[in-house]
Design an enzyme around this catalytic site. Structure first.
Site, short mmCIF file in Angstrom:
data_model
loop_
_atom_site.label_atom_id
_atom_site.label_comp_id
_atom_site.label_asym_id
_atom_site.label_seq_id
_atom_site.Cartn_x
_atom_site.Cartn_y
_atom_site.Cartn_z
N SER A 119 43.17 -10.51 19.84
CA SER A 119 43.88 -11.36 20.76
C SER A 119 44.40 -12.36 20.54
O SER A 119 45.23 -13.05 21.26
CB SER A 119 43.17 -11.66 22.13
OG SER A 119 42.04 -12.25 21.65
N HIS A 140 48.09 -5.22 20.46
CA HIS A 140 47.30 -6.05 21.37
C HIS A 140 47.29 -5.42 22.48
O HIS A 140 48.62 -5.59 23.37
CB HIS A 140 47.57 -7.56 21.31
CG HIS A 140 46.60 -8.09 22.14
ND1 HIS A 140 46.87 -9.38 23.08
CD2 HIS A 140 45.16 -8.18 22.71
CE1 HIS A 140 46.13 -9.88 23.67
NE2 HIS A 140 44.99 -8.96 23.65
N GLU A 152 51.34 -6.02 23.16
CA GLU A 152 51.83 -7.11 22.12
C GLU A 152 51.89 -6.45 20.56
O GLU A 152 50.78 -5.84 20.44
CB GLU A 152 51.20 -8.49 22.00
CG GLU A 152 51.34 -9.21 23.20
CD GLU A 152 50.50 -10.54 23.38
OE1 GLU A 152 51.27 -11.55 23.88
OE2 GLU A 152 49.54 -10.60 22.85
N ASN A 190 48.33 -14.94 25.23
CA ASN A 190 47.12 -15.75 25.36
C ASN A 190 47.46 -17.30 24.84
O ASN A 190 46.71 -18.05 25.02
CB ASN A 190 46.07 -15.29 24.30
CG ASN A 190 45.40 -13.95 25.10
OD1 ASN A 190 45.15 -13.97 26.20
ND2 ASN A 190 44.78 -13.10 24.41
#
Length: 283
Positions: A119, A140, A152, A190
């Site tokens: 992540s 991800h 992602e 994130n």
């Protein structure tokens, strides 16, 4: 390169979810976890999900039988020898990931792509531990994997365009919406989301408001579908803390300093939903 057989390493919540969407997309899947209990639990979780879908008429009995026929679930990493891609979904620790990817590079066939579900961590650093840096990248997924549409896709410094495009096409076949991101701590989601959760934890730690009030305020005042502390519980407070610490180390900026609330929760073993207690009690 055409992907026909998918390997997933790590049969926890994320790994099981990745295996589920891969099987449902028509791929043969090998789901491996070194802990037999986790591998067995993943198989049961998937069968439970498919039984529920069958009950609701979303799939047929033939579909479920086909899913199970194309899924191998076990503990032997040697099952990855003939897969076209391995999606690693183990603990968010750079040293563990480098060790595992080195092992996978030595085990898998030369053309196999190695993807990490990290992540936030460095794709390039993980890739450098392998014998195929050009075929390593980030893929991800988001929790819960069967529901969340985003993936992602993050190439490392030497990842080829062909590798990235193959993984983008794989994600699309899984029914996902891939976005391509340059390598940077936290990538897109994130990088924005974790500091938001961290600041909410600071507000909680300073006693400004309770977890319930903080989440209520962000849902009603900012239109968020879920409050930041409930989200931290769902993600796993230990994972959020690890990402905060990584940001703080990489950027050397005090705005990324992890909240003491996260540290205290982790020390107490209160990691969120997966342990039954975090900012909220799920027992």
């Amino acid at each position: 390169m055409e992907i026909k057989k998918v390997g997933v390493l790590g049969a926890g919540i994320m790994g099981a979810g990745i295996a589920q969407v891969s099987v449902q997309a028509g791929y043969s899947v090998v789901l491996i976890d070194v802990v037999p209990e986790i591998a067995n639990k993943a198989r049961k979780t998937l069968n439970k999900a498919w039984a529920k879908a069958l009950e609701k008429g979303k799939v047929s009995a033939e579909n479920v039988a086909d899913y199970n026929a194309r899924l191998i679930c076990g503990t032997d990493i040697n099952e990855f020898r003939d897969v076209d891609i391995v999606i690693e979904a183990i603990v968010e620790n750079i040293d563990f990931k480098k060790k595992v990817h080195k092992q996978l590079g030595e085990l898998c066939k030369a053309e196999t792509i190695l993807a990490t579900n990290t992540s936030a961590l460095s794709i390039t650093e993980i890739a450098a531990a392998t014998n195929r840096s050009d075929k390593v990248l980030g893929m991800h997924f988001f929790n819960p994997v069967p529901v969340m549409k985003l993936v992602e896709v993050i190439p490392g410094v030497v990842t080829t365009d062909d590798t990235a495009q193959t993984v983008i096409q794989l994600a699309e076949k899984m029914g996902k919406e891939p976005v391509l991101a340059k390598e940077s701590p936290g990538f897109i989601v994130n990088r924005i989301l974790v500091p938001y959760m961290n600041e909410a934890a600071n507000v909680f730690y300073e006693g400004i408001a309770s977890a319930e009030e903080i989440d209520k305020a962000m849902k009603l005042g900012a239109g968020m579908p879920m409050g930041p502390l409930a989200l931290a519980d769902m993600v796993g407070i230990d994972i959020v803390l690890a990402v905060c610490e990584f940001f703080y180390k990489e950027f050397a900026d005090s705005k990324y300093r992890p909240s003491l609330a996260f540290r205290q929760k982790v020390r107490a073993g209160h990691l969120g939903k997966k342990t039954g207690k975090g900012f909220y009690n799920y027992m």
